[in-house]
Design a protein around this motif. Structure first.
Motif, short mmCIF file in Angstrom:
data_model
loop_
_atom_site.label_atom_id
_atom_site.label_comp_id
_atom_site.label_asym_id
_atom_site.label_seq_id
_atom_site.Cartn_x
_atom_site.Cartn_y
_atom_site.Cartn_z
N ALA A 44 18.46 109.77 20.22
CA ALA A 44 17.27 109.16 19.61
C ALA A 44 17.61 108.70 18.20
N PRO A 45 18.06 107.45 18.03
CA PRO A 45 18.57 107.00 16.73
C PRO A 45 17.55 107.04 15.61
N ARG A 46 16.27 106.93 15.93
CA ARG A 46 15.24 106.91 14.88
C ARG A 46 14.93 108.28 14.31
N LEU A 47 15.55 109.32 14.87
CA LEU A 47 15.41 110.66 14.29
C LEU A 47 16.37 110.88 13.13
N ASP A 48 17.34 109.99 12.95
CA ASP A 48 18.31 110.13 11.87
C ASP A 48 17.62 109.94 10.53
N ARG A 49 17.61 111.00 9.71
CA ARG A 49 16.89 110.96 8.44
C ARG A 49 17.62 110.18 7.35
N LEU A 50 18.92 109.98 7.52
CA LEU A 50 19.73 109.23 6.54
C LEU A 50 19.74 109.91 5.17
N ASP A 51 19.54 111.23 5.15
CA ASP A 51 19.56 111.95 3.88
C ASP A 51 20.51 113.14 3.92
N GLY A 52 21.38 113.17 4.92
CA GLY A 52 22.34 114.26 5.04
C GLY A 52 21.82 115.46 5.80
N VAL A 53 20.53 115.50 6.10
CA VAL A 53 19.95 116.60 6.87
C VAL A 53 19.99 116.22 8.35
N ARG A 54 20.44 117.15 9.18
CA ARG A 54 20.53 116.86 10.61
C ARG A 54 19.15 116.56 11.20
N PRO A 55 19.09 115.71 12.21
CA PRO A 55 17.80 115.41 12.85
C PRO A 55 17.14 116.68 13.39
N VAL A 56 15.83 116.64 13.47
CA VAL A 56 15.10 117.77 14.02
C VAL A 56 15.58 118.04 15.44
N PRO A 57 15.87 119.30 15.79
CA PRO A 57 16.30 119.60 17.17
C PRO A 57 15.19 119.28 18.17
#
Length: 256
Positions: A44-57
């Motif tokens: 799910a590419p839109r879960l990528d926060r782009l802030d270094g924090v892993r996407p929500v599981p």
């Protein structure tokens, strides 16, 4: 067979969404929802926060393909509320398997089970909110595992957002920009800071879960993960190296 029931079946034939006659759901479709939950956020590419924090599981029971798609479409949009008795127990079992990890992480604290909100137009068309059925099932499953859990319908969709069906990844992101808000009930019930688990029916691009996560985090709450019935396979995604059965769920809360 009882004569009245036999007559009813002649007038209103019973069939599984996959097409098999004389059963509300067939053994094959039921089996597709019987497996353990696995991690699916990698697709799910839109879960990528782009802030270094892993996407929500995000944990799903099965890919959103073939007969599973038929089951979900009939359940949500074709009046098959009787399929609650198939999808709800399946997600309840999955939540019970996730419960021990949450219990250890929460250390006795409660978790809020937050259903992803539908548009008002979708609720009117369906005359109900199917995701709330899933949220109750998740809360029940967590209770089964000894976790204090309650359903909190904390969010609403602004009227400007349209339904996500048929939209591509970028369009979904634009459509949901600022479209999810906290309700007064949600703000009052969740208090200053709550641990939350999100619930939805299908994970597609992740845009919806990302918008929900932002709305809750902006109000000071922690989103620990999400559970869905099914996830759309990503054709470009490699096999997930962290997808695993619930016996090894220790990374569910590790996102940094």
């Amino acid at each position: 067979m009882h004569p009245v029931r036999e007559l009813a079946r002649l007038l209103l034939p019973v069939a599984c969404p996959c097409g098999e006659l004389d059963v509300r759901w067939c053994a094959r479709c039921a089996a597709l929802l019987a497996g353990p939950p696995v991690r699916v956020e990698h697709g799910a590419p839109r879960l990528d926060r782009l802030d270094g924090v892993r996407p929500v599981p995000v944990w799903a029971l099965t890919p959103y393909t073939g007969p599973v798609r038929d089951v979900v479409v009939h359940w949500k949009d074709r009046g098959r509320a009787d399929l609650d008795r198939l999808v709800a127990p399946s997600l309840r079992r999955a939540a019970a398997q996730l419960g021990p990890v949450l219990s250890a992480a929460l250390r006795g604290a409660a978790v809020a089970v937050v259903p992803v909100p539908s548009t008002s137009a979708a609720r009117r068309a369906r005359s109900r909110d199917p995701v709330s059925v899933l949220a109750r099932a998740v809360a029940d499953g967590l209770h089964d595992a000894g976790v204090q859990a309650r359903v909190v319908p904390a969010l609403a969709r602004r009227s400007s957002g349209r339904d996500q069906v048929g939209l591509g990844a970028r369009a979904r992101g634009r459509n949901l920009a600022g479209a999810v808000r906290m309700t007064r009930h949600g703000t009052r019930t969740l208090g200053q800071r709550s641990a939350c688990i999100l619930v939805d029916d299908v994970l597609t691009t992740g845009a919806t879960l990302a918008a929900v996560e932002r709305a809750l985090e902006q109000d000071g709450h922690d989103v620990l993960g999400a559970t869905v019935l099914a996830a759309t396979p990503s054709p470009a995604a490699a096999p997930d190296p962290v997808a695993r059965p619930p016996s090894a769920l220790g990374e569910i809360l590790v996102r940094t």
